[in-house]
Design an enzyme around this catalytic site. Structure first.
Site, PDB file in Angstrom:
ATOM      1  N   THR A  72       0.864  -1.164  -0.009  1.00 18.82           N
ATOM      2  CA  THR A  72       0.125   0.088   0.087  1.00 18.82           C
ATOM      3  C   THR A  72       0.928   1.359  -0.096  1.00 18.82           C
ATOM      4  OG1 THR A  72      -0.165   0.253   2.471  1.00 18.82           O
ATOM      5  CG2 THR A  72      -1.798  -1.117   1.282  1.00 18.82           C
TER       6      THR A  72
ATOM      7  N   THR B 286       1.422  -3.562   4.391  1.00 21.39           N
ATOM      8  CA  THR B 286       1.760  -2.114   4.318  1.00 21.39           C
ATOM      9  C   THR B 286       3.149  -1.851   3.902  1.00 21.39           C
ATOM     10  OG1 THR B 286       2.554  -1.943   6.565  1.00 21.39           O
ATOM     11  CG2 THR B 286       0.037  -1.912   6.387  1.00 21.39           C
ATOM     12  N   ASP B 287       3.174  -0.456   3.307  1.00 22.75           N
ATOM     13  CA  ASP B 287       4.460   0.018   3.406  1.00 22.75           C
ATOM     14  C   ASP B 287       5.119   0.060   4.695  1.00 22.75           C
ATOM     15  OD1 ASP B 287       7.076   0.970   2.452  1.00 22.75           O
ATOM     16  OD2 ASP B 287       5.967   2.307   0.991  1.00 22.75           O
ATOM     17  N   CYS B 288       6.391   0.704   4.995  1.00 22.48           N
ATOM     18  CA  CYS B 288       6.792   0.590   6.514  1.00 22.48           C
ATOM     19  C   CYS B 288       5.962   1.816   7.108  1.00 22.48           C
ATOM     20  CB  CYS B 288       8.206   0.965   6.453  1.00 22.48           C
ATOM     21  SG  CYS B 288       8.941   1.219   8.034  1.00 22.48           S
ATOM     22  N   LEU B 289       5.728   1.485   8.492  1.00 26.53           N
ATOM     23  CA  LEU B 289       5.002   2.260   9.162  1.00 26.53           C
ATOM     24  C   LEU B 289       5.797   3.495   9.840  1.00 26.53           C
ATOM     25  CD1 LEU B 289       1.785   0.339  10.747  1.00 26.53           C
ATOM     26  CD2 LEU B 289       2.029   1.272   8.569  1.00 26.53           C
TER      27      LEU B 289
END
Length: 534
Positions: free
Chosen positions: A223, A260-263
């Protein structure tokens, strides 16, 4: 559900990084105590091919000894080009925009297949690639040359070909950054971008490559931390049920794993925070939660998920659904082909041949003001030099996803390696302007452009006065018209600062044919443009 079982379940949804090129206490604690089932490797973890293979074997053994019944997903961002995690003893390949410049998706397939072969041999079973973003913003600081181009159809064709190559090498492909990071001028590593486009426009442009890849069986999607105002004005895609559940699952019919991409990127860390972001992403429909760097933030994310379940804010069924998708993805992996190990020397040789072929087909000669092809004969080659001046622009912003850049020293070294015995000296723009008479005595003047916006200093006197001045566009092809106006004698788009593209550019100056064409529209110049006689 017992708390122990819940902790194990949460760990299986996490993708975590750690700082060392060996199994350190950080990753050991994540796997042993927190049951983390997925790991991401960065350049900091990868010193050599053999050490990486040893590291992945140790990680898998640690997971097995800790009671995990399925292998870890070990992933990395091997996009090639400017975003590469390979160690220097593994041949690298041109990145996406360079592949787009070849105009032929057979190269995307071949690069994907060869990339996958090395990853699989090193024990990396998931590649967070390809980038499926359509780069239609010349000032995009985060995608740019990581994209195949600005034409949705061509991006889709190239992306699908690369996915097929990776998957045939037994490496899981992950398309990114859904629903499209190509039209931003803000880097989501630094802030939260917002895009106002309506769904009709997005279906024609941003969504097309993802839709085609989904139809061809793409197993995983990453995402984007971007607010698409017409889809959900309140939340970035990573945290939006309307985007992940509504658009991706229901409208596009995606049944694979959403990560997810890195939060830890500022678009999440600097807004809702990592813990709340992890809970919101799962509620939105994400399956894997990526926290790439800091142990305290990884623990914060897992604790926040645990607390949300205990308080009834996050249904256990949502976690079990995500877990089921991850398990199916792991089940799709075939056993490692250890027999390939015997083929490693041959594979390296084949990779170097592929690297050279793709680089030559990607290099794009955009302007030749020295020897334009006339009735008198073909394009004139540059003379064989004894001294080369390499001039670097200043104030270039780094591409964060690429990691630390040492472009000045490395480019000079790569030019020296390609021109054995030739003196190569690097100058900053200001040094070159202050020492113009000296610079003009060098046989070649190579200006290395790595900014996205026009340079502040006027270097046109040097480019106009030197009989063999050349501009290499290392970061973006969009500045081509500017340098043509400044009087450069020849201009090439390299799309990256890699040794193989620099070697191809040196070869072109000495008479080798170039094949590449623009994969994006540039002011006054159409997609597909080639500016030099062949």
């Amino acid at each position: 559900m017992m708390s122990y079982d819940l902790r194990r379940l949460i760990g299986q949804l996490m993708v975590c990084g750690f700082p060392s090129p060996y199994v350190d206490s950080h990753v050991e604690q994540l796997i042993r105590e927190y049951h983390v089932g997925n790991v991401i490797l960065f350049s900091r973890n990868i010193e050599s091919f053999d050490s990486t293979r040893h590291l992945t074997q140790q990680l898998q053994q640690l997971a097995q000894d800790s009671g995990q019944t399925q292998p870890l997903l070990i992933c990395t961002d091997q996009e090639n080009g400017m975003v590469s995690r390979f160690s220097k003893d593994v041949p690298g390949f041109p990145g996406n925009m360079a592949l787009g410049a070849t105009g032929d998706d057979k190269w995307a397939y071949s690069v994907g297949h060869m990339t996958g072969a090395f990853l699989a041999l090193a024990g990396i079973n998931m590649n967070l690639a390809p980038v499926l973003d359509v780069n239609n913003n010349p000032l995009n600081p985060v995608i740019g040359v990581r994209s195949f181009g600005d034409n949705p159809k061509r991006v889709a064709e190239m992306g699908v070909a690369m996915i097929r190559g990776l998957q045939e090498s037994n490496v899981i492909a992950c398309g990114k950054h859904f629903p499209g990071h190509g039209d931003t001028h803000v880097d989501s590593h630094r802030d939260l971008p917002r895009i106002p486009h309506h769904l009709g426009r997005m279906k024609r442009i941003e969504l097309h490559p993802f839709e085609q890849a989904i139809n061809q069986g793409l197993p995983a999607i990453m995402t984007a931390h971007i607010v698409f105002e017409q889809l959900d004005a309140d939340y970035p895609a990573t945290l939006s049920p309307k985007v992940l559940q509504g658009l991706l699952r229901e409208t596009l019919g995606f049944t694979g794993v959403i990560t997810t991409d890195c939060l830890e990127m500022q678009a999440i860390l600097g807004t809702v925070g990592v813990g709340q972001g992890a809970v919101m992403a799962l509620l939105a429909g994400a399956d894997m939660i990526m926290v790439s760097h800091h142990f305290d933030l990884q623990i914060e994310a897992m604790n926040a998920i645990y607390d949300a379940v205990v308080k009834g804010q996050l249904p256990v069924a949502r976690l079990e659904e995500a877990y089921g998708r991850i398990q199916r993805l792991k089940n799709s992996l075939r056993a490692p082909l250890n027999a390939l190990e015997d083929r490693l020397p041959l594979l390296r040789a084949q990779a170097l041949d592929l690297q050279q072929d793709v680089s030559q087909h990607a290099l794009t000669c955009l302007y030749d003001g020295i020897g334009l092809k006339t009735e008198l004969g073909p394009t004139q080659d540059f003379p064989i030099p004894q001294k080369v001046a390499a001039i670097f622009d200043t104030g270039a912003s780094p591409m964060i996803a690429a990691g630390p850049e040492t472009v000045n020293a490395s480019v000079v070294q790569n030019i020296q390696a390609g021109l054995l015995g030739v003196e190569v000296r690097g100058f900053s723009v200001n040094e070159a302007l202050d020492n113009a008479e000296e610079v003009l005595q060098y046989d070649w003047l190579i200006y290395l452009s790595r900014t996205l916006s026009p340079i502040q200093q006027d270097i046109s006197p040097l480019l106009q006065s030197h009989p063999y001045s050349v501009v290499w566009l290392l970061r973006t092809p969009y500045l081509f018209p500017l340098f043509k106006e400044m009087g450069a004698k020849r201009i090439y788009a390299l799309y990256e600062n890699t040794p193989w593209m620099i070697h191809a550019a040196l070869g072109a100056l000495l008479g080798q044919k170039t094949w590449g064409s623009l994969p994006v529209e540039v002011k006054h110049y159409p997609r597909g443009y080639q500016g030099c006689a062949s």
